[in-house]
Structure formats: C-alpha cells, structure tokens
Motif scaffolding. Structure first.
Motif, short mmCIF file in Angstrom:
data_model
loop_
_atom_site.label_atom_id
_atom_site.label_comp_id
_atom_site.label_asym_id
_atom_site.label_seq_id
_atom_site.Cartn_x
_atom_site.Cartn_y
_atom_site.Cartn_z
N ASN A 156 0.82 -1.22 0.00
CA ASN A 156 0.00 0.00 0.00
C ASN A 156 0.84 1.26 0.00
N SER A 157 2.13 1.11 0.25
CA SER A 157 3.07 2.22 0.13
C SER A 157 3.81 2.09 -1.20
N THR A 158 3.80 3.14 -1.99
CA THR A 158 4.48 3.08 -3.29
C THR A 158 5.97 2.80 -3.12
N SER A 159 6.60 3.43 -2.14
CA SER A 159 8.04 3.22 -1.93
C SER A 159 8.32 1.77 -1.53
N GLU A 160 7.43 1.18 -0.73
CA GLU A 160 7.62 -0.22 -0.33
C GLU A 160 7.45 -1.14 -1.53
N ALA A 161 6.46 -0.87 -2.38
CA ALA A 161 6.25 -1.69 -3.57
C ALA A 161 7.44 -1.59 -4.52
N THR A 181 -3.34 -3.50 -5.98
CA THR A 181 -3.68 -2.11 -5.72
C THR A 181 -3.44 -1.80 -4.24
N PRO A 182 -3.01 -0.59 -3.93
CA PRO A 182 -2.76 -0.23 -2.53
C PRO A 182 -4.01 -0.42 -1.67
N TYR A 183 -3.81 -1.02 -0.52
CA TYR A 183 -4.92 -1.33 0.36
C TYR A 183 -4.95 -0.38 1.55
N TYR A 184 -6.12 -0.21 2.11
CA TYR A 184 -6.40 0.58 3.30
C TYR A 184 -6.40 2.09 3.06
N PRO A 207 -10.78 -5.49 -5.21
CA PRO A 207 -11.36 -4.49 -4.29
C PRO A 207 -12.03 -5.07 -3.06
N ALA A 208 -12.49 -6.32 -3.11
CA ALA A 208 -13.11 -6.92 -1.93
C ALA A 208 -12.12 -7.02 -0.78
N ARG A 209 -10.84 -7.11 -1.09
CA ARG A 209 -9.82 -7.21 -0.04
C ARG A 209 -9.12 -5.88 0.21
N THR A 210 -9.00 -5.05 -0.81
CA THR A 210 -8.20 -3.84 -0.66
C THR A 210 -9.01 -2.59 -0.38
N GLY A 211 -10.32 -2.62 -0.71
CA GLY A 211 -11.13 -1.43 -0.59
C GLY A 211 -10.81 -0.41 -1.66
N CYS A 212 -10.21 -0.88 -2.75
CA CYS A 212 -9.73 0.02 -3.80
C CYS A 212 -9.93 -0.66 -5.15
#
Length: 291
Positions: free
Chosen positions: A80-85, A104-107, A136-141
């Motif tokens: 969910n963090s671009t730098s981490e990905a 896709t980034p979650y939360y 989206p069912a898991r990430t909310g996105c």
C-alpha cells in the motif's frame, strides 16, 4: 508464461509458523509435474501480508531456486506504500523472476490518479513485466477500466489480474487496451466465463489442489473447446466455492494438508486454522471433485 493456469501458491509453514522449505519444494515439484503454466510466489494466497520483508524475498528466491527454470516464477510485489512496492520490485530486477504481480494499494484508498501514479512509479523502477492486480473486496480500492487503459500504454505493464468477479469488466477493459494486453481472472468461480469472453487465463487458488484439472480447463478454453472445459469446471465448481468458505488461504491450506501436499495447515495471526465444520465442507468438495 502469463497465460493459462497460473497458481497463486500457498506458503507452507511448520507448526511454529516458520516457512517450511521442504514443503515449498514439494509444492513446486507438484506444479511442474502437473503442467501449471506459472507460479505466483507470495501473493495474497501466499500470505504476503503475514511475512516479513526478508521472508517475503527469501520465499520468492527459494521458489525460484527450486524451480530451476522448469516453471516460470512471478513475484508478488504489491504494497500500500508506493516506496515499499518499489523496494520489493527492485529486489527481483536482476533475478530470473519473469515478472511481478502488484496489488492495488490497500487501506489508504487512493483515487484513480493516485493509482495511476503508483503503478507508473513502480514500472519506472523495473524492467520486469508488471501485472496489475485488482481485488477491491480485499483492498477497498478498485482500479477502473479507464485507468487500466492509461497504464497499459506503459511498456512494461503487460496485463491485469482482475478479481472483481464482474464479467462486464472483460469487455470494458478489452475495448480500451491493445490486443496484446493480458487479461487474467482472479476468481476461480467465474474464470472459465472470463476466458470465454476473451481472457487468457486465471491466477488460481483452486490450482493449489487441482493443478492438472485447472491446466486442462485453461488449455481447452484456449483451443475454443468450451464445452469440454465447462464439463471439467462444473465438477470443480463446489470446490471453487468451498475454498472461499472462510478467509483465503485458510481453506486451501487445509485442503493442501488433507491431500498430503503440505505437512501442516499453519497460518499466521490474525488468520487462524479452519474450523472443524468448515473442514468437512472442504473435504466434501474435494471428494466431489474426485481429488
């Protein structure tokens, strides 16, 4: 390597919750033997959110080492963090990993422009093929078709794992992207219908325990033989659904243990082992699928 039956591999663990290296070898060998097209190592089903960064990287590299070129390995690298990905993706830049699956980034629930910039930044930091992952069912996105189309113009973003279960998405995305952009289902229940509408394969949870049958379904679909593919798929339908009777990967890990593919069905907190009543449902599904 990015089409057909691609398994979302479980990460086997021992009774203490440590990664089971022997179990990993057994699983990789099973998929090589049964003709799985590729392995996604440390995706959602591989408990990416439950592993440390070091474990995450070590599991992917161990799977890559075991495979020894016998089957393509795709690394799960989303965050969910671009730098981490970007950090995770860079770890595999100079390896024999064939590509990355990036969720896709979650939360934090970015808007569509945020999603575009997120995946663009990841792609710019790697020469590896990037497959978007929308669940989206898991990430909310939810990454929408117009945003997918924009991202498809970036040379190393080559496809998407679409796990909404919404079959309308196939035509919506296909209309907006070039013919070489790969569409993969992320939902076993609707995967055959997804392929009949123009998808090229599935990143499958069911393939963990039914590798040969899932490979055959995808091969028949690729040949346009949907009647025979549907005959096999109908026999797996109860299993497709049973493997999501509780949070993934709890049911599929228990199924792998029940079939002797791994020693333990250990998952890490906050996930827990499958309840006895739900084990019976999964067991019946395996029986009905002749597994």
């Amino acid at each position: 390597m990015f089409t057909g039956s691609i398994v979302a591999l479980v990460t086997p663990m021992d009774e203490k919750g440590d990664v089971d290296q022997i179990g990993l070898k057994k699983l990789v060998d099973y998929h090589v033997t049964h003709g799985t097209s590729a392995i996604v190592a440390v995706g959602t089903t591989g408990e990416m959110s439950g592993l440390t960064h070091k474990e995450h990287i070590d599991v992917v590299m161990r799977v890559l080492d075991i495979s020894d070129g016998r089957i393509p390995i795709i690394a799960g690298t989303g965050a969910n963090s671009t730098s981490e990905a970007i950090l995770l993706t860079r770890c595999f830049n100079n390896t024999k990993v064939v590509g990355c699956l990036s969720v896709t980034p979650y939360y934090n629930k970015p808007n569509q422009e945020g999603l575009f910039q997120h995946f663009k930044a990841i792609a710019e930091n790697s020469d590896l093929p990037q497959v978007l992952y929308n669940v989206p069912a898991r990430t909310g996105c939810d990454i929408l078709p117009d945003t997918i189309a924009r991202l498809s113009e970036i040379k190393n973003i080559i496809g998407i794992k679409e796990a909404t279960g919404d079959l309308n998405r196939v035509n919506q995305i296909r209309y907006l992207v070039n013919d070489d952009f790969i569409l993969l289902s992320g939902d076993d229940v609707s995967a055959l219908d997804f392929m009949q509408l123009g998808g090229q394969g599935v990143v499958s949870v069911t393939a963990n325990v039914a590798a040969q049958k899932m490979r055959r379904i995808c091969a028949l679909a690729a040949d346009g033989n949907f009647a025979d593919a549907r005959y096999i798929n109908n026999k797996l339908m109860f299993l497709h659904k049973a493997l999501f009777i509780d949070t993934n990967p709890m049911p599929v890990k228990w199924a792998c243990k029940f079939l002797g593919l791994i020693m333990h069905d250990t998952v890490r907190l906050p996930l827990t082992s499958l309840s006895f009543s739900k084990r019976k449902i999964v067991e019946q599904a395996l029986i009905r699928a002749s597994l």
